[in-house]
Design a protein around this motif. Structure first.
Motif, PDB file in Angstrom:
ATOM      1  N   MET A 168       0.825  -1.203   0.000  1.00 11.00           N
ATOM      2  CA  MET A 168       0.000   0.000   0.000  1.00 11.00           C
ATOM      3  C   MET A 168       0.863   1.259   0.000  1.00 11.00           C
ATOM      4  O   MET A 168       0.542   2.250  -0.681  1.00 11.00           O
ATOM      5  CB  MET A 168      -0.932  -0.002   1.216  1.00 11.00           C
ATOM      6  N   MET A 169       1.976   1.229   0.723  1.00 10.14           N
ATOM      7  CA  MET A 169       2.874   2.375   0.730  1.00 10.14           C
ATOM      8  C   MET A 169       3.393   2.655  -0.682  1.00 10.14           C
ATOM      9  O   MET A 169       3.437   3.814  -1.130  1.00 10.14           O
ATOM     10  CB  MET A 169       4.055   2.119   1.675  1.00 10.14           C
ATOM     11  N   VAL A 170       3.768   1.586  -1.407  1.00 12.90           N
ATOM     12  CA  VAL A 170       4.279   1.753  -2.772  1.00 12.90           C
ATOM     13  C   VAL A 170       3.188   2.266  -3.704  1.00 12.90           C
ATOM     14  O   VAL A 170       3.412   3.179  -4.518  1.00 12.90           O
ATOM     15  CB  VAL A 170       4.851   0.417  -3.287  1.00 12.90           C
ATOM     16  N   LEU A 171       1.983   1.710  -3.601  1.00 14.88           N
ATOM     17  CA  LEU A 171       0.898   2.085  -4.503  1.00 14.88           C
ATOM     18  C   LEU A 171       0.389   3.493  -4.257  1.00 14.88           C
ATOM     19  O   LEU A 171      -0.151   4.137  -5.177  1.00 14.88           O
ATOM     20  CB  LEU A 171      -0.262   1.089  -4.373  1.00 14.88           C
ATOM     21  N   THR A 172       0.536   3.968  -3.022  1.00 20.00           N
ATOM     22  CA  THR A 172       0.028   5.312  -2.720  1.00 20.00           C
ATOM     23  C   THR A 172       1.054   6.415  -2.964  1.00 20.00           C
ATOM     24  O   THR A 172       0.711   7.593  -2.872  1.00 20.00           O
ATOM     25  CB  THR A 172      -0.437   5.382  -1.253  1.00 20.00           C
ATOM     26  N   LEU A 173       2.294   6.028  -3.280  1.00 23.31           N
ATOM     27  CA  LEU A 173       3.322   7.035  -3.519  1.00 23.31           C
ATOM     28  C   LEU A 173       3.007   7.955  -4.696  1.00 23.31           C
ATOM     29  O   LEU A 173       3.214   9.170  -4.618  1.00 23.31           O
ATOM     30  CB  LEU A 173       4.688   6.368  -3.719  1.00 23.31           C
ATOM     31  N   PRO A 174       2.492   7.411  -5.838  1.00 25.81           N
ATOM     32  CA  PRO A 174       2.289   8.298  -6.996  1.00 25.81           C
ATOM     33  C   PRO A 174       1.280   9.413  -6.752  1.00 25.81           C
ATOM     34  O   PRO A 174       1.528  10.561  -7.119  1.00 25.81           O
ATOM     35  CB  PRO A 174       1.794   7.340  -8.091  1.00 25.81           C
ATOM     36  N   ALA A 175       0.130   9.092  -6.154  1.00 25.66           N
ATOM     37  CA  ALA A 175      -0.922  10.117  -6.061  1.00 25.66           C
ATOM     38  C   ALA A 175      -1.825   9.938  -4.843  1.00 25.66           C
ATOM     39  O   ALA A 175      -2.977  10.350  -4.870  1.00 25.66           O
ATOM     40  CB  ALA A 175      -1.759  10.111  -7.337  1.00 25.66           C
ATOM     41  N   GLY A 176      -1.340   9.314  -3.784  1.00 32.23           N
ATOM     42  CA  GLY A 176      -2.126   9.230  -2.562  1.00 32.23           C
ATOM     43  C   GLY A 176      -2.947   7.954  -2.440  1.00 32.23           C
ATOM     44  O   GLY A 176      -2.937   7.079  -3.310  1.00 32.23           O
ATOM     45  N   TRP A 177      -3.693   7.876  -1.327  1.00 27.23           N
ATOM     46  CA  TRP A 177      -4.400   6.644  -0.991  1.00 27.23           C
ATOM     47  C   TRP A 177      -5.533   6.323  -1.953  1.00 27.23           C
ATOM     48  O   TRP A 177      -5.848   5.148  -2.176  1.00 27.23           O
ATOM     49  CB  TRP A 177      -4.920   6.711   0.441  1.00 27.23           C
ATOM     50  N   ARG A 178      -6.134   7.331  -2.540  1.00 29.09           N
ATOM     51  CA  ARG A 178      -7.266   7.062  -3.440  1.00 29.09           C
ATOM     52  C   ARG A 178      -6.814   6.266  -4.671  1.00 29.09           C
ATOM     53  O   ARG A 178      -7.418   5.243  -5.021  1.00 29.09           O
ATOM     54  CB  ARG A 178      -7.925   8.375  -3.861  1.00 29.09           C
ATOM     55  N   LEU A 179      -5.762   6.718  -5.320  1.00 26.75           N
ATOM     56  CA  LEU A 179      -5.251   6.000  -6.485  1.00 26.75           C
ATOM     57  C   LEU A 179      -4.700   4.633  -6.073  1.00 26.75           C
ATOM     58  O   LEU A 179      -4.779   3.678  -6.849  1.00 26.75           O
ATOM     59  CB  LEU A 179      -4.168   6.815  -7.178  1.00 26.75           C
ATOM     60  N   GLY A 180      -4.178   4.532  -4.841  1.00 26.84           N
ATOM     61  CA  GLY A 180      -3.644   3.257  -4.370  1.00 26.84           C
ATOM     62  C   GLY A 180      -4.678   2.154  -4.406  1.00 26.84           C
ATOM     63  O   GLY A 180      -4.385   1.018  -4.813  1.00 26.84           O
ATOM     64  N   PHE A 181      -5.913   2.454  -3.995  1.00 22.95           N
ATOM     65  CA  PHE A 181      -6.964   1.443  -4.029  1.00 22.95           C
ATOM     66  C   PHE A 181      -7.345   1.072  -5.462  1.00 22.95           C
ATOM     67  O   PHE A 181      -7.656  -0.093  -5.751  1.00 22.95           O
ATOM     68  CB  PHE A 181      -8.192   1.925  -3.258  1.00 22.95           C
ATOM     69  N   VAL A 182      -7.333   2.038  -6.355  1.00 22.76           N
ATOM     70  CA  VAL A 182      -7.638   1.742  -7.756  1.00 22.76           C
ATOM     71  C   VAL A 182      -6.567   0.833  -8.348  1.00 22.76           C
ATOM     72  O   VAL A 182      -6.871  -0.150  -9.041  1.00 22.76           O
ATOM     73  CB  VAL A 182      -7.750   3.046  -8.566  1.00 22.76           C
TER      74      VAL A 182
END
Length: 444
Positions: A168-182
């Motif tokens: 989740m930390m890696v996925l949220t790096l680009p644009a925050g937690w919202r994009l991380g879930f997508v």
């Protein structure tokens, strides 16, 4: 058009050669187990950011966590029953479709109400995953490999949760937690593409399976029992079913710490931060996964030595008892001995999870062809333990702390008590008797 039959399927492979397709099937089941835990645990890693963006407190955020567990609990039995009736493949495909949709929609939440709705629907969609995994493993593996297969499934489930904070930390790096879930939902789509093409409900439906492997899988089964319908009165009046379910209620109530308030505890009480916090958040689940696999080996061996009565139940009694004691040890070490407190938490997760393979193997033992339904009931009651414990612990931490600074340390007393009661519950579980037929069937 030529009709495909089990006989024609068996002729398509060399009869004397034992194929190993069941292990490929297990790979799909294990990867699904990991997938189900990734988003379930990952939301905790971004809890602070969600609370900040949506203007929530920990107590209010707890309602979103409880919404998932409530929906998951309510739909476990219907989905497990559908798996018994329609086969697990169709149900598991539907589950992952829901997983993909509501993982992505979690990133679109605009307030508490929408977050609760999305997490409730996510729980509804994911409900029944493990009962149907259990049902599939019953079709694909012989009795003597049940503990091992359940241990591997739960190893990957725990490790899915363990890597989730880092992922989740890696996925949220680009644009925050919202994009991380997508982005996370895309993982589910890729998995589903391969699963739908390769997985079949039973060895009879897969032309890659040899006669030798089919014979091995069918080893020790009494096909005549398949003539019996499911007897709801016999099942629901079984003391073993309710002892197993209440044990799992307390088990999940205690274990919920590792997927709910572990990060706040490490951050506020043990003063961890940064990458140390991210890695430490997954540590208990990582060690718990190892215990799940080890527990599968142990229960299979114990059954061969002592029979099912104690071969299934003894390690649950010991594991949960030690798990509760180690929670109390963690309380004593917090916050003065951070390393010892964290080690006690990880060891508590480890010894507790020695009981996971026996728990799910027991649902197959007593449920036979209706193991999905039995597992659904056990997991329904178990997830109600999470529904209760998550907001209760948030309230306890708030009361024990100071305004704006909850004390998560006090929650460890609650979790220890749940593990102690779960240990007692195992005493009343009898895996020797099938509970789903009109009359009980004794098994060796």
């Amino acid at each position: 058009m030529t009709q495909t039959t089990p006989a024609s399927l068996s002729r398509s492979v060399e009869p004397s050669h034992e194929s190993h397709v069941r292990w490929q099937v297990l790979g799909w089941l294990c990867s699904l187990a990991a997938l189900t835990y990734v988003c379930r645990v990952g939301i905790i890693q971004v809890q602070d950011r969600i609370e900040s963006d949506l203007h929530l407190t920990p107590t209010r955020f707890a309602y979103a966590l409880a919404a998932f567990s409530l929906a998951y609990a309510l739909f476990e039995v219907p989905t497990g029953w559908l798996g018994d009736k329609l086969g697990p493949r169709k149900i598991l495909i539907r589950i992952v479709l829901f997983w993909i949709a509501f993982t992505a929609l979690t990133g679109l939440a605009w307030g508490l109400a929408s977050l609760i709705v999305f997490r409730f629907l996510f729980g509804l969609g994911e409900a029944g995953a493990f009962p149907n995994i259990s049902r599939a493993s019953r079709e694909w593996f012989p009795f003597r490999e049940r503990g091992l297969t359940q241990g591997l499934v739960w190893l990957f489930a725990r490790w899915g949760g363990a890597i989730s904070p880092l992922l989740m930390m890696v996925l949220t790096l680009p644009a925050g937690w919202r994009l991380g879930f997508v982005l996370m939902s895309i993982l589910g789509a890729l998995w589903l593409w391969g699963f739908a093409a390769r997985f079949r409900d039973s060895p009879l439906q897969d032309p890659r399976v040899s006669d030798a492997e089919r014979a091995l899988i069918a080893e020790g089964r009494a096909d005549a029992r398949k003539a019996f319908p499911l007897s709801w009165p016999s099942m629901l009046s079984s003391s073993t079913l309710w002892a197993l379910s209440m044990m799992y209620f307390c088990s999940n109530a205690g274990w919920s710490f590792f997927i709910s308030w572990i990060t706040p505890f490490l951050q506020k009480d043990l003063r961890l931060s940064g990458i140390r916090l991210v890695v430490a958040s997954g540590g208990p689940l990582f060690f718990g996964g190892i215990a799940c696999l080890l527990g599968g080996f142990i229960t299979d061996r114990q059954v061969r030595l002592w029979g099912r009565r104690w071969g299934r139940t003894l390690q649950g009694i010991v594991g949960y008892g030690l798990g509760g004691a180690l929670m109390l040890a963690a309380v004593a070490c917090t916050p003065t001995h951070v390393g010892l407190a964290y080690a006690a938490i990880c060891l508590s997760s480890f010894v507790k999870d020695l009981g996971m393979a026996p728990s799910w193997s027991t649902t197959i033992d007593v449920g036979q062809q209706y193991s999905g339904t039995v597992a659904g009931i056990m997991n329904t009651v178990g997830n109600l333990g999470q529904v209760v414990s998550v907001p209760v612990v948030a309230w306890l931490a708030t009361v024990a702390g100071t305004p704006g600074h909850p004390s998560w340390k006090v929650s460890l007393y609650f979790y220890a008590a749940m593990f102690f009661v779960a240990a007692l519950g195992w005493i009343f579980v009898d895996p020797r008797r099938v509970i789903v037929y009109p009359r009980g069937v004794s098994t060796p």
